[in-house]
Write a protein that holds these residues in place. Structure first.
Motif, mmCIF file in Angstrom:
data_model
loop_
_atom_site.group_PDB
_atom_site.id
_atom_site.type_symbol
_atom_site.label_atom_id
_atom_site.label_comp_id
_atom_site.label_asym_id
_atom_site.label_seq_id
_atom_site.Cartn_x
_atom_site.Cartn_y
_atom_site.Cartn_z
ATOM 1 N N LYS A 52 -47.852 -12.704 -34.504
ATOM 2 C CA LYS A 52 -47.954 -12.369 -33.084
ATOM 3 C C LYS A 52 -48.411 -10.928 -32.902
ATOM 4 C CE LYS A 52 -43.816 -13.993 -31.819
ATOM 5 N NZ LYS A 52 -42.728 -14.477 -30.953
ATOM 6 N N ALA A 53 -47.916 -10.025 -33.765
ATOM 7 C CA ALA A 53 -48.306 -8.619 -33.660
ATOM 8 C C ALA A 53 -49.799 -8.450 -33.940
ATOM 9 C CB ALA A 53 -47.474 -7.774 -34.627
ATOM 10 N N LEU A 54 -50.315 -9.203 -34.914
ATOM 11 C CA LEU A 54 -51.745 -9.126 -35.230
ATOM 12 C C LEU A 54 -52.578 -9.593 -34.039
ATOM 13 C CD1 LEU A 54 -51.850 -10.514 -38.882
ATOM 14 C CD2 LEU A 54 -52.446 -8.203 -38.158
ATOM 15 N N CYS A 55 -52.149 -10.677 -33.411
ATOM 16 C CA CYS A 55 -52.884 -11.198 -32.259
ATOM 17 C C CYS A 55 -52.801 -10.207 -31.103
ATOM 18 C CB CYS A 55 -52.329 -12.563 -31.852
ATOM 19 S SG CYS A 55 -53.254 -13.353 -30.509
ATOM 20 N N GLU A 56 -51.615 -9.658 -30.914
ATOM 21 C CA GLU A 56 -51.411 -8.700 -29.831
ATOM 22 C C GLU A 56 -52.316 -7.483 -30.010
ATOM 23 O OE1 GLU A 56 -49.075 -7.082 -26.486
ATOM 24 O OE2 GLU A 56 -49.778 -9.015 -27.191
ATOM 25 N N ALA A 57 -52.513 -7.065 -31.270
ATOM 26 C CA ALA A 57 -53.311 -5.871 -31.541
ATOM 27 C C ALA A 57 -54.808 -6.138 -31.420
ATOM 28 C CB ALA A 57 -52.990 -5.341 -32.937
ATOM 29 N N SER A 58 -55.199 -7.414 -31.471
ATOM 30 C CA SER A 58 -56.622 -7.749 -31.405
ATOM 31 C C SER A 58 -57.002 -8.108 -29.980
ATOM 32 C CB SER A 58 -56.919 -8.942 -32.328
ATOM 33 O OG SER A 58 -58.156 -9.524 -31.981
ATOM 34 N N GLY A 59 -57.953 -7.370 -29.427
ATOM 35 C CA GLY A 59 -58.362 -7.656 -28.060
ATOM 36 C C GLY A 59 -58.999 -9.026 -27.903
ATOM 37 N N ALA A 64 -52.179 -17.397 -31.186
ATOM 38 C CA ALA A 64 -51.762 -17.269 -32.575
ATOM 39 C C ALA A 64 -51.173 -18.596 -33.023
ATOM 40 C CB ALA A 64 -50.723 -16.155 -32.724
ATOM 41 N N GLN A 65 -51.609 -19.050 -34.190
ATOM 42 C CA GLN A 65 -51.068 -20.284 -34.759
ATOM 43 C C GLN A 65 -50.314 -19.902 -36.025
ATOM 44 O OE1 GLN A 65 -53.764 -23.673 -35.331
ATOM 45 N NE2 GLN A 65 -52.977 -23.825 -37.407
ATOM 46 N N HIS A 66 -49.104 -20.429 -36.169
ATOM 47 C CA HIS A 66 -48.304 -20.093 -37.350
ATOM 48 C C HIS A 66 -47.696 -21.352 -37.940
ATOM 49 C CE1 HIS A 66 -45.004 -18.414 -39.822
ATOM 50 N NE2 HIS A 66 -45.868 -17.439 -40.000
ATOM 51 N N ALA A 67 -47.835 -21.474 -39.254
ATOM 52 C CA ALA A 67 -47.251 -22.605 -39.977
ATOM 53 C C ALA A 67 -46.286 -22.071 -41.021
ATOM 54 C CB ALA A 67 -48.351 -23.423 -40.653
ATOM 55 N N SER A 68 -45.120 -22.698 -41.121
ATOM 56 C CA SER A 68 -44.184 -22.357 -42.196
ATOM 57 C C SER A 68 -43.760 -23.653 -42.860
ATOM 58 C CB SER A 68 -42.976 -21.590 -41.658
ATOM 59 O OG SER A 68 -42.418 -22.264 -40.557
ATOM 60 N N THR A 69 -44.238 -23.869 -44.078
ATOM 61 C CA THR A 69 -44.028 -25.125 -44.784
ATOM 62 C C THR A 69 -43.014 -24.926 -45.901
ATOM 63 O OG1 THR A 69 -46.372 -25.547 -44.403
ATOM 64 C CG2 THR A 69 -45.216 -27.052 -45.892
ATOM 65 N N ASP A 77 -44.023 -21.484 -47.562
ATOM 66 C CA ASP A 77 -45.404 -21.035 -47.437
ATOM 67 C C ASP A 77 -45.675 -20.740 -45.966
ATOM 68 O OD1 ASP A 77 -46.166 -21.054 -50.031
ATOM 69 O OD2 ASP A 77 -47.410 -22.847 -49.927
ATOM 70 N N MET A 78 -46.055 -19.499 -45.676
ATOM 71 C CA MET A 78 -46.335 -19.133 -44.287
ATOM 72 C C MET A 78 -47.815 -18.822 -44.143
ATOM 73 S SD MET A 78 -43.086 -16.816 -43.146
ATOM 74 C CE MET A 78 -43.451 -15.521 -44.314
ATOM 75 N N ALA A 79 -48.411 -19.314 -43.051
ATOM 76 C CA ALA A 79 -49.823 -19.038 -42.786
ATOM 77 C C ALA A 79 -50.001 -18.731 -41.309
ATOM 78 C CB ALA A 79 -50.693 -20.223 -43.182
ATOM 79 N N CYS A 80 -50.847 -17.745 -41.042
ATOM 80 C CA CYS A 80 -51.126 -17.320 -39.665
ATOM 81 C C CYS A 80 -52.614 -17.471 -39.409
ATOM 82 C CB CYS A 80 -50.708 -15.852 -39.507
ATOM 83 S SG CYS A 80 -51.329 -15.051 -38.010
ATOM 84 N N GLU A 81 -52.967 -18.044 -38.262
ATOM 85 C CA GLU A 81 -54.372 -18.104 -37.855
ATOM 86 C C GLU A 81 -54.492 -17.501 -36.471
ATOM 87 O OE1 GLU A 81 -56.901 -21.699 -38.110
ATOM 88 O OE2 GLU A 81 -55.531 -22.338 -39.691
ATOM 89 N N LEU A 82 -55.466 -16.617 -36.298
ATOM 90 C CA LEU A 82 -55.719 -16.038 -34.982
ATOM 91 C C LEU A 82 -56.888 -16.778 -34.343
ATOM 92 C CD1 LEU A 82 -55.403 -12.219 -35.747
ATOM 93 C CD2 LEU A 82 -53.624 -13.863 -35.106
ATOM 94 N N ILE A 83 -56.683 -17.275 -33.136
ATOM 95 C CA ILE A 83 -57.759 -17.929 -32.385
ATOM 96 C C ILE A 83 -58.435 -16.846 -31.551
ATOM 97 C CG2 ILE A 83 -58.330 -19.881 -30.898
ATOM 98 C CD1 ILE A 83 -56.604 -20.531 -33.479
ATOM 99 N N LEU A 84 -59.732 -16.652 -31.762
ATOM 100 C CA LEU A 84 -60.437 -15.543 -31.130
ATOM 101 C C LEU A 84 -61.380 -16.029 -30.037
ATOM 102 C CD1 LEU A 84 -61.351 -13.568 -34.384
ATOM 103 C CD2 LEU A 84 -59.354 -13.283 -32.916
ATOM 104 N N ALA A 85 -61.491 -15.237 -28.954
ATOM 105 C CA ALA A 85 -62.473 -15.528 -27.918
ATOM 106 C C ALA A 85 -63.853 -15.543 -28.568
ATOM 107 C CB ALA A 85 -62.389 -14.469 -26.827
ATOM 108 N N PRO A 86 -64.797 -16.351 -28.087
ATOM 109 C CA PRO A 86 -64.741 -17.116 -26.821
ATOM 110 C C PRO A 86 -64.044 -18.461 -26.926
ATOM 111 C CG PRO A 86 -66.885 -17.386 -27.831
ATOM 112 C CD PRO A 86 -66.119 -16.450 -28.723
ATOM 113 N N ALA A 87 -63.446 -18.790 -28.078
ATOM 114 C CA ALA A 87 -62.704 -20.057 -28.175
ATOM 115 C C ALA A 87 -61.558 -20.054 -27.166
ATOM 116 C CB ALA A 87 -62.155 -20.235 -29.593
ATOM 117 N N ARG A 88 -61.297 -21.218 -26.591
ATOM 118 C CA ARG A 88 -60.167 -21.355 -25.665
ATOM 119 C C ARG A 88 -59.320 -22.535 -26.114
ATOM 120 N NH1 ARG A 88 -60.592 -18.812 -20.501
ATOM 121 N NH2 ARG A 88 -59.051 -20.280 -19.764
ATOM 122 N N VAL A 89 -58.038 -22.296 -26.287
ATOM 123 C CA VAL A 89 -57.136 -23.360 -26.723
ATOM 124 C C VAL A 89 -56.814 -24.243 -25.529
ATOM 125 C CG1 VAL A 89 -54.853 -23.852 -27.659
ATOM 126 C CG2 VAL A 89 -56.166 -21.908 -28.522
#
Length: 124
Positions: A52-59, A64-69, A77-89
């Protein structure tokens, strides 16, 4: 020491503002209207709060998508994916141990005219 001070301020803001909200519907992976992932490469070994902090810091980050398996021997196993504009969830793909958090739009600061009522209005 300018940078360390602003980082502390950001951490406080994040706590107060709660800038993320889960998407409506089942928990799962972020998907765009076309069903695409919309995210960059997965960043491994990153906790949900770090994600969340990484997403917050990125304009450009819109979600933010987070998986903890859970793995064997108590490892996760933890993985973070940032969804960046112009993509819209637009929705989530139901997926175990995965969350998609939308970043809320920044509230716009109040206009100066509201703060200083004693100043004359600008000419038309």
């Amino acid at each position: 020491g300018e940078s360390s001070r602003s980082q502390n301020g950001i951490a406080l803001l994040v706590k107060q503002r709660m800038p993320f909200e889960p998407l409506r519907g089942p928990a799962g992976a972020c998907r765009t209207a076309s069903g695409a992932r919309g995210g960059g490469p997965a960043l491994w070994g990153i906790s949900l709060s770090e994600c969340k902090a990484l997403c917050e810091a990125s304009g450009a980050c819109v979600a933010a998508q987070h998986a903890s398996t859970p793995k064997k021997r108590g490892r996760v196993d933890m993985a973070c994916e940032l969804i960046l504009a112009p993509a819209r969830v637009s929705h989530t793909l139901p997926l175990a141990n995965t969350v998609c958090l939308l970043k809320r739009a920044e509230p716009s600061p109040p206009a100066l005219s509201q703060q200083r009522a004693d100043s004359p209005p600008p000419p038309p």
